[in-house]
Design an enzyme around this catalytic site. Sequence first.
Site, PDB file in Angstrom:
ATOM      1  N   ASP A  26      -1.234  -5.671   9.189  1.00 23.78           N
ATOM      2  CA  ASP A  26      -2.133  -4.588   8.810  1.00 23.78           C
ATOM      3  C   ASP A  26      -3.430  -5.249   8.360  1.00 23.78           C
ATOM      4  O   ASP A  26      -3.468  -5.926   7.323  1.00 23.78           O
ATOM      5  CB  ASP A  26      -1.517  -3.753   7.680  1.00 23.78           C
ATOM      6  CG  ASP A  26      -2.374  -2.551   7.307  1.00 23.78           C
ATOM      7  OD1 ASP A  26      -3.460  -2.379   7.888  1.00 23.78           O
ATOM      8  OD2 ASP A  26      -1.954  -1.782   6.419  1.00 23.78           O
TER       9      ASP A  26
ATOM     10  N   LYS B 134     -13.378   0.050   5.505  1.00 24.17           N
ATOM     11  CA  LYS B 134     -13.967  -0.767   4.449  1.00 24.17           C
ATOM     12  C   LYS B 134     -15.136  -1.620   4.954  1.00 24.17           C
ATOM     13  O   LYS B 134     -16.221  -1.586   4.384  1.00 24.17           O
ATOM     14  CB  LYS B 134     -12.898  -1.683   3.834  1.00 24.17           C
ATOM     15  CG  LYS B 134     -11.620  -0.977   3.397  1.00 24.17           C
ATOM     16  CD  LYS B 134     -11.861   0.058   2.320  1.00 24.17           C
ATOM     17  CE  LYS B 134     -10.573   0.568   1.692  1.00 24.17           C
ATOM     18  NZ  LYS B 134      -9.651   1.260   2.598  1.00 24.17           N
TER      19      LYS B 134
ATOM     20  N   TRP C 147       0.860  -1.200   0.000  1.00 27.97           N
ATOM     21  CA  TRP C 147       0.000   0.000   0.000  1.00 27.97           C
ATOM     22  C   TRP C 147       0.890   1.242   0.000  1.00 27.97           C
ATOM     23  O   TRP C 147       1.888   1.322   0.713  1.00 27.97           O
ATOM     24  CB  TRP C 147      -0.887  -0.043   1.253  1.00 27.97           C
ATOM     25  CG  TRP C 147      -1.747   1.165   1.453  1.00 27.97           C
ATOM     26  CD1 TRP C 147      -2.560   1.766   0.549  1.00 27.97           C
ATOM     27  CD2 TRP C 147      -1.894   1.906   2.674  1.00 27.97           C
ATOM     28  NE1 TRP C 147      -3.212   2.833   1.123  1.00 27.97           N
ATOM     29  CE2 TRP C 147      -2.819   2.942   2.420  1.00 27.97           C
ATOM     30  CE3 TRP C 147      -1.352   1.786   3.951  1.00 27.97           C
ATOM     31  CZ2 TRP C 147      -3.200   3.856   3.399  1.00 27.97           C
ATOM     32  CZ3 TRP C 147      -1.735   2.692   4.919  1.00 27.97           C
ATOM     33  CH2 TRP C 147      -2.651   3.707   4.645  1.00 27.97           C
TER      34      TRP C 147
END
Length: 440
Positions: free
Chosen positions: A249, A285, A168
């Site tokens: 993560d 999300k 990311w």
Amino acid sequence: MASAMLSIVSSSASASLSMHDTPKSSGRVSMTVAVNVSRFEGIPMAPPDPILGVSEAFKADTNDVKLNLGVGAYRTEELQPYVLNVVKKAENLMLERGENKEYLPIEGLAAFNKATAELLLGADNPVIKQQRVATVQGLSGTGSLRLAAALIERYFPGAKVLISSPTWGNHKNIFNDARVPWSEYRYYDPKTVGLDFEGMVADIKEAPEGSFVLLHGCAHNPTGIDPTLEQWEKIADVIQQKNHIPFFDVAYQGFASGSLDADAASVRLFVARGMEVLVAQSYSKNLGLYAERIGAINVISSSPEAAARVKSQLKRLARPMYSNPPVHGARIVANVVGDPALFNEWKAEMEMMAGRIKTVRQKLYDNISAKDKSGKDWSFILKQIGMFSFTGLNKNQSENMTNKWHVYMTKDGRISLAGLSLAKCEYLADAIIDSFHNVS
């Protein structure tokens, strides 16, 4: 003859002119140009964010066929933002209760911290019962990662963080700003558009003992390629052998597969081995709380005493950063997870969102496979998981997607399937096939 004296302080365009007579005996006029120069003159213009900049470019495009597949945010089939029904119900509960807006403690809302640790690890996990988990509410995933990075910088000086290649886009920024050194381990294999498992294991094995290994718990961003459970076991073997510290993560729990438990399996595997683990969480999300900035950093320690010390230092680090976290998103999560009816409704909505993305993924693969007669194997699209697909397109090909086809995406070839509708799959298939075969 009058003369003028010119004093130039700087070459800045902003200036003020003043004229004043000198004593009559000299007969001179003094003219001074006083220029106001910003003390910030030496600060250069920053480049646009590679991910958020995509949305800015998309908004400026007036073409009707344009598609924004850059930012990872869920959209309906009509490509509209979606607020979960359980979120609306949780907010109504807050209004009915008349809850106040007083400051939270530094570590955040107690009900949220309890709920988020149980959601991650399982409510009956022994490490929770043994009080070996230090949980601090953070500013979504980014803020939680940043808080953990500050902990590493202060108490593990010189320790390196290993980051997947690719990863990311914000991971490197976070560790750079925290002054934590990092290096990359192999992850993506461009030849197979799959996982370079051997390279990954070899690089983790070669890293200095006691390094932190940043792992994506599920739905790897940007590739969408996850290790199998068997591969996770082997990764855990190497990390244990080298005395590394796993740092997960977890940004998509429940959103990747539609199952909260399946998406947390990697983290739980490491914890079950008795390893000390760091885990950053985000609810952007899976609950659609993008703007609420709600997440947590969890540190699973070998003893309750260590956990208490770690939590005290996380709070100490958070205090000068942002003092304490926001309450709104925390209450939403606590209300949803704490109410059995809302919790079940949330799981159903997550399955719906994950299901829509899976359907779009299948339709895109079907369209590309039917249209591309070159014999290229596009099955990697179906093997990937989560909201992203790593197309294998290079920078030039990705730019062709934007310049010719008005498909906005990051330059590494990542597309967000959450921003794609079934109706647009055929158009996207045409764009990908053209860009792959006709642009080098």
